[in-house]
Design a protein around this motif. Structure first.
Motif, mmCIF file in Angstrom:
data_model
loop_
_atom_site.group_PDB
_atom_site.id
_atom_site.type_symbol
_atom_site.label_atom_id
_atom_site.label_comp_id
_atom_site.label_asym_id
_atom_site.label_seq_id
_atom_site.Cartn_x
_atom_site.Cartn_y
_atom_site.Cartn_z
ATOM 1 N N ALA A 135 -1.712 14.542 -3.750
ATOM 2 C CA ALA A 135 -1.380 14.896 -5.132
ATOM 3 C C ALA A 135 -2.065 13.944 -6.102
ATOM 4 O O ALA A 135 -2.613 14.355 -7.126
ATOM 5 C CB ALA A 135 0.135 14.856 -5.328
ATOM 6 N N VAL A 136 -2.051 12.646 -5.754
ATOM 7 C CA VAL A 136 -2.661 11.661 -6.647
ATOM 8 C C VAL A 136 -4.176 11.872 -6.721
ATOM 9 O O VAL A 136 -4.754 11.891 -7.813
ATOM 10 C CB VAL A 136 -2.322 10.232 -6.177
ATOM 11 C CG1 VAL A 136 -3.150 9.219 -6.956
ATOM 12 C CG2 VAL A 136 -0.848 9.961 -6.369
ATOM 13 N N GLY A 192 0.831 -1.192 0.000
ATOM 14 C CA GLY A 192 0.000 0.000 0.000
ATOM 15 C C GLY A 192 0.863 1.238 0.000
ATOM 16 O O GLY A 192 2.036 1.175 -0.357
ATOM 17 N N GLY A 193 0.262 2.352 0.398
ATOM 18 C CA GLY A 193 1.015 3.597 0.418
ATOM 19 C C GLY A 193 0.194 4.700 -0.189
ATOM 20 O O GLY A 193 -0.976 4.520 -0.530
ATOM 21 N N GLY A 194 0.829 5.849 -0.333
ATOM 22 C CA GLY A 194 0.123 7.035 -0.803
ATOM 23 C C GLY A 194 -0.442 6.892 -2.191
ATOM 24 O O GLY A 194 -1.562 7.326 -2.476
ATOM 25 N N PHE A 195 0.311 6.277 -3.062
ATOM 26 C CA PHE A 195 -0.113 6.218 -4.453
ATOM 27 C C PHE A 195 -1.382 5.404 -4.624
ATOM 28 O O PHE A 195 -2.373 5.856 -5.184
ATOM 29 C CB PHE A 195 1.020 5.631 -5.286
ATOM 30 C CG PHE A 195 0.916 5.983 -6.733
ATOM 31 C CD1 PHE A 195 1.467 7.174 -7.221
ATOM 32 C CD2 PHE A 195 0.272 5.148 -7.619
ATOM 33 C CE1 PHE A 195 1.366 7.506 -8.543
ATOM 34 C CE2 PHE A 195 0.167 5.471 -8.951
ATOM 35 C CZ PHE A 195 0.718 6.655 -9.422
ATOM 36 N N ILE A 196 -1.331 4.175 -4.054
ATOM 37 C CA ILE A 196 -2.496 3.294 -4.178
ATOM 38 C C ILE A 196 -3.668 3.860 -3.413
ATOM 39 O O ILE A 196 -4.811 3.892 -3.902
ATOM 40 C CB ILE A 196 -2.146 1.882 -3.693
ATOM 41 C CG1 ILE A 196 -0.927 1.384 -4.459
ATOM 42 C CG2 ILE A 196 -3.303 0.944 -3.893
ATOM 43 C CD1 ILE A 196 -0.294 0.172 -3.855
ATOM 44 N N VAL A 246 1.906 12.657 -1.224
ATOM 45 C CA VAL A 246 1.728 11.870 -2.453
ATOM 46 C C VAL A 246 0.243 11.554 -2.630
ATOM 47 O O VAL A 246 -0.317 11.707 -3.722
ATOM 48 C CB VAL A 246 2.550 10.573 -2.374
ATOM 49 C CG1 VAL A 246 2.270 9.704 -3.592
ATOM 50 C CG2 VAL A 246 4.032 10.884 -2.295
ATOM 51 N N THR A 289 -4.875 15.088 -8.697
ATOM 52 C CA THR A 289 -4.609 14.980 -10.133
ATOM 53 C C THR A 289 -5.636 14.091 -10.820
ATOM 54 O O THR A 289 -6.215 14.470 -11.846
ATOM 55 C CB THR A 289 -3.212 14.392 -10.360
ATOM 56 O OG1 THR A 289 -2.278 15.176 -9.645
ATOM 57 C CG2 THR A 289 -2.862 14.407 -11.825
ATOM 58 N N THR A 290 -5.886 12.914 -10.253
ATOM 59 C CA THR A 290 -6.824 11.986 -10.892
ATOM 60 C C THR A 290 -8.192 12.623 -11.034
ATOM 61 O O THR A 290 -8.814 12.571 -12.109
ATOM 62 C CB THR A 290 -6.927 10.699 -10.048
ATOM 63 O OG1 THR A 290 -5.639 10.353 -9.574
ATOM 64 C CG2 THR A 290 -7.490 9.570 -10.865
ATOM 65 N N LEU A 302 -5.293 6.508 -5.372
ATOM 66 C CA LEU A 302 -6.085 6.005 -6.489
ATOM 67 C C LEU A 302 -7.406 5.416 -6.005
ATOM 68 O O LEU A 302 -8.452 5.608 -6.630
ATOM 69 C CB LEU A 302 -5.287 4.948 -7.254
ATOM 70 C CG LEU A 302 -4.176 5.500 -8.155
ATOM 71 C CD1 LEU A 302 -3.401 4.368 -8.784
ATOM 72 C CD2 LEU A 302 -4.749 6.402 -9.223
ATOM 73 N N ILE A 303 -7.345 4.718 -4.848
ATOM 74 C CA ILE A 303 -8.577 4.092 -4.345
ATOM 75 C C ILE A 303 -9.562 5.165 -3.902
ATOM 76 O O ILE A 303 -10.766 5.099 -4.189
ATOM 77 C CB ILE A 303 -8.245 3.103 -3.213
ATOM 78 C CG1 ILE A 303 -7.395 1.965 -3.773
ATOM 79 C CG2 ILE A 303 -9.520 2.547 -2.612
ATOM 80 C CD1 ILE A 303 -6.869 1.020 -2.724
#
Lengths: 797, 140
Positions: free
Chosen positions: B124-125, B35-39, B121, B128-129, B42-43
């Motif tokens: 930001a994700v 996991g982490g900020g990126f995932i 992160v 942006t998304t 996105l979720i």
């Protein structure tokens, strides 16, 4: 910084004040202010006069780029002083002449004088430089200022054409010369001319010696308008006449001659140097005098005559250089006479050609034309100009009592010496020289008699001719006076100017303390030379009288193969060929550019792989392939093939999505849960975006279905795939260094993280992550802007 | 939306919270589990997209008056500030540190500056998304 440096910089510094003076003193001709500069410099250089021939040259040096061995070294010896006096002396006269020639109301005088001063300073720099690269800098500066001066009336197409032509030719020669200088530097390790002279004997064994010589000569020949590079000079006659008088007769075209003379001690010991210079000089001499007769424009006639006379000087320098080859001293002295003749003629030519150009300028100014066919019968109307033309013209023809006679006699002595003492083939040389001199005589007669005698045709002239103002007559008058004076006292010039110059050209001959015996006399007794002169006068007169009868041969010259046509068509075909070449590959189709990129990639990577023999297939260390992996791999291949071969876009998108999900399954299999998660979500989003775009896209283009295109695409993509696969396979067994994974395995101690991937992303290599989110955010803002801006534009409409 | 889809809207109301909770979990657990900020980001974005699909863009915007461009910018700012923060204490740019603390509710908990970075992160994700999807969705 010495006074000598200051002298070189003075013209450049003064250019700064020219526009100011032009603006603030509207009622005074700017030329009067400019006149001070060459006069002062002339007086200053006269201060070095007379130079003791045996004295060491005056040297002043300031470092410019010491780390590159480039020093601003000035070096004043006899040869330099001779040219300095010509440059500043004739420069002063030309400026004086231009004050009356250039109209104060109609012309942009500040431009004119700035270019002129730039040129003068650059010319002083060439003559005084000891460092080859500094010399080159000034050399190009003369090319550029000459370009500016030729195109001074830039509204005229002919001026621009002439300027471009001279620029292209002299600058290409200049580049060749630069290359030659760099080769000399590589061979010798020094850029100083004096040091090169000192080591000339070792230098000649170096492999780069001959190429350097050829390249340097190319520079000298283009600048001095030698055959076949002479074609720029007649077109440069579009410049104002003072410029033609100064640059294209007295100074700039002498730069090449000067360079040859200056480097004679370096290269002169080689027989190639002699042959090239003598041959080219002789051809130029003949061709220039032959073509001059044909001209109907007086300035064009003088241009070809300049070409011819430069050829003469070049030829003599070639013969003179042979003094360094000669076996015993008597012969060496004989050959050195030719070098003396060369510099004496250089000096004479500058004077009488300057005078002639100025007179032609007067004719042009007072009658409105330079066309020989329109002029005639001006003797009674312009007696002073007539007298000056007679003096200049007959000096050029080589008649007594004018100084041209002396150098012409010495020229014959030179060619006869070469013919008697060297190769048998050189018998041609005196014959060519003699014929060329006859032709010279003929065009000199044309110049004098066609313009001033014959029928006066006032109705064909634009203006009513009258004698020029006194200020315009003084400069050519002074020069004409010098022509006569030097005939009667040649030895004063010889001892004070020419002898030191000889020491500079042939220092090896006087290395042991001797001096040259410079004695020029008008009367040698009844010699071969005298007979040749008599023959010239007799035959030349006959040819002039029957000119109409034989001038028909000029019409039979092959028109298509003239050098000018060659130059023009060469330039055109270069342009056309490059245009065609560019059009063949810059098609504007992205598919073509991509194929270039891929083909080059295949060639470079595949070529390296096979050419270097680094391809190695080693399967030993590979792990077992599990059944799941087979299944996933095969289904991925099927999906990928489907992407390529499907005919509808929707199916392709779905197949791409399938590939993406299989990849994420692969990540699961290879134990990369973070990657699998991310891949899953990202794949979903991109597929959704594809579907969004799909809705707006037109049908697939028909071009894609063309067979040839398909085949070539197939070959290229197979090539890319195969070469990259091969690289991948051969790389797998090449561990050049230990992996740094052990460092990351300590993530719990170092970063307090049990998830190594996350530790790498946010701790060990957080900088990458930071920039990646910047990329992501930039993309988001980009999409937003693209859509909103388009909408805003649509709303405007 | 031309018709009202009751089933979708009702299930979305429930699902969004489950997904959001999961995404927050993924974000915070990222340091020690997948996991982490990126995932996580996105979720979260997918949860929001579900809302936008089930309801109107206008309606959702009234409930969540968020400008996602600002969210993205704030995320970038946080990531940058954690980097600059390490400069203040005389460490190289973006050095992270961690320590353990006894928190009242959680007990002994690992705290790390990397989590703050991950939060950046994440934002930001998400920003942006959502910016991309909403700009395309609002485009006529």
């Amino acid at each position: 910084m010495s006074w000598l440096h200051f002298a070189v910089f003075t013209p450049f510094l003064f250019t700064l004040f020219v526009p100011l003076l032009n603006k603030s003193f509207r009622r005074v001709h700017t030329g009067w202010f400019v006149l001070i500069i060459p006069l002062l410099l002339f007086v200053y250089f006269l201060g070095y006069f007379p130079l003791d021939p045996a004295m060491a040259p005056v040297i002043h040096s300031i470092p410019w780029i010491p780390s590159l061995d480039i020093h601003f070294t000035l070096h004043l010896d006899g040869l330099a002083l001779l040219l300095l006096l010509i440059i500043t002396g004739i420069g002063a006269l030309v400026v004086l002449y231009s004050i009356y020639y250039m109209s104060m109301e109609r012309e942009a005088l500040h431009n004119f004088y700035i270019y002129l001063l730039l040129f003068m300073g650059a010319m002083l720099g060439i003559v005084l430089s000891d460092n080859l690269l500094v010399l080159y800098v000034f050399w190009e500066m003369t090319s550029v200022s000459s370009f500016l001066l030729i195109a001074y009336w830039y509204q005229r197409g002919r001026s621009r054409y002439g300027a471009q032509k001279s620029m292209l030719i002299t600058i290409s020669g200049g580049f060749a010369m630069l290359l030659g200088f760099l080769m000399l530097y590589t061979a010798s390790g020094t850029l100083s001319v004096r040091e090169l002279i000192a080591m000339s004997s070792q230098l000649s064994e170096h492999g780069l010696f001959l190429p350097a010589m050829l390249l340097v000569l190319l520079g000298a020949f283009t600048k001095s308008a030698q055959f076949p590079f002479h074609i720029w000079l007649p077109d440069a006659m579009e410049a104002p006449t003072p410029i033609s008088a100064y640059l294209h007769s007295a100074t700039m075209v002498k730069a090449g001659v000067y360079l040859v003379a200056r480097l004679t001690p370096v290269f002169g010991g080689n027989i190639e140097w002699f042959w090239i210079i003598t041959t080219v000089g002789a051809i130029t001499l003949f061709w220039g005098s032959f073509m001059a007769i044909r001209q109907t424009d007086l300035k064009a006639l003088l241009a070809y005559s300049t070409i011819s006379q430069l050829g003469l000087i070049m030829c003599l320098l070639g013969i003179g250089s042979n003094a360094l080859n000669a076996d015993y001293s008597e012969q060496a002295l004989l050959f050195s006479g030719a070098a003396l003749a060369a510099i004496f003629h250089l000096f004479n030519h500058s004077i009488f050609k300057g005078c002639l150009f100025m007179v032609i300028g007067i004719l042009d100014h007072e009658t409105g034309t330079r066309d020989i066919r329109k002029l005639g019968g001006l003797m009674g109307i312009m007696p002073v100009s007539f007298t000056l033309t007679v003096i200049g013209g007959l000096s050029m023809a080589g008649l007594p009592p004018f100084s041209g006679f002396l150098s012409k006699e010495m020229f014959f002595t030179g060619v006869l010496t070469a013919a008697r003492n060297m190769n048998d083939w050189l018998v041609v040389l005196p014959i060519v020289a003699w014929v060329a001199s006859i032709l010279t005589f003929v065009y000199c007669l044309i110049l004098v008699f066609r313009t001033f005698t014959g029928k006066y045709q006032p109705d064909r002239l634009d203006k009513t001719p009258h004698e020029a103002p006194i200020g315009m007559l003084i400069p050519p008058g002074v020069l004409a006076l010098l022509v006569i004076v030097f005939f009667f006292i040649p030895n004063v010039v010889g001892a004070s100017l020419l002898r030191p110059a000889m020491h500079a050209i042939l220092p090896q001959l006087v290395a042991d303390g001797g001096t040259f015996d410079v004695h020029i006399s008008a009367w040698h007794g009844f010699t071969m030379e005298l007979a040749m002169t008599a023959g010239i006068i007799a035959l030349g007169s006959l040819l002039y009288i029957y000119l109409k009868k034989w001038s028909g041969i000029y019409d039979n010259l092959p028109r298509r193969f003239t050098l000018n046509n060659l130059y023009d068509s060469g330039l055109n075909s270069i342009e056309r060929a490059s245009l065609r070449f560019t059009n063949t590959y810059m098609t504007g189709f992205l598919a073509h550019y991509l194929s270039y990129i891929f083909i080059i990639m295949i060639c470079l990577t595949g070529g390296t792989l096979l050419g270097q023999g680094v391809f190695a297939l080693n399967m030993e260390n590979n792990s077992e392939i599990a059944p799941y992996e087979y299944v996933l791999g095969i289904s991925m291949v099927i999906a990928a093939v489907f992407v390529v071969f499907s005919t509808s876009r929707l199916m392709s998108i779905i197949a791409v999505g399938a590939v993406g999900y299989i990849v994420s399954l692969m990540f699961v299999l290879f134990r990369a849960p973070d990657l699998a998660l991310t891949q899953l979500v990202v794949e979903t989003i991109t597929t959704a975006l594809f579907l969004l775009c799909f809705y707006y896209l037109p049908k697939m283009r028909r071009e894609l279905t063309r067979l040839r295109f398909k085949l070539s695409s197939l070959v290229i993509s197979l090539g890319v795939g195969i070469s990259l696969t091969l690289i991948g396979l051969s790389v797998q067994d090449h561990n050049l260094f230990e992996p740094i994974k052990s460092y990351f395995e300590n993530s719990y101690q170092l970063a307090g993280a049990k998830n190594i991937v996350n530790a790498i992303l946010v701790d060990f290599r957080a900088f990458d992550t930071m920039l990646e989110i910047v990329v992501l955010f930039t993309a988001g803002i980009g999409v937003y802007n693209l859509i909103k801006l388009r909408q805003a534009r649509r709303n405007e409409k | 939306m031309k018709f009202t889809d009751v089933i979708l809207q009702t299930s979305a109301k429930i699902l969004v919270f489950i997904i959001l909770t999961f995404s927050i979990y993924v974000l915070f657990a990222g340091h020690n589990n997948p996991g982490g900020g990126f995932i996580g980001g996105l979720i979260t974005a997918s949860a929001l997209v579900l809302l936008y699909i089930a309801f109107d863009v206008k309606t959702v915007h009234e409930i969540l008056p968020i400008d996602f461009k600002i969210v993205g910018a704030v995320g970038l700012m946080i990531a940058l500030l954690t980097g600059i923060g390490s400069l203040v204490v005389d460490e190289p740019f973006l050095s992270q540190t961690f320590w353990y603390e006894d928190l009242p509710l959680f007990g002994k908990t690992e705290l790390t500056t990397a989590l703050v970075f991950d939060l950046g992160v994440y934002l930001a994700v998400v920003g942006t998304t959502m910016t991309i999807i909403l700009s395309i969705g609002e485009d006529e």
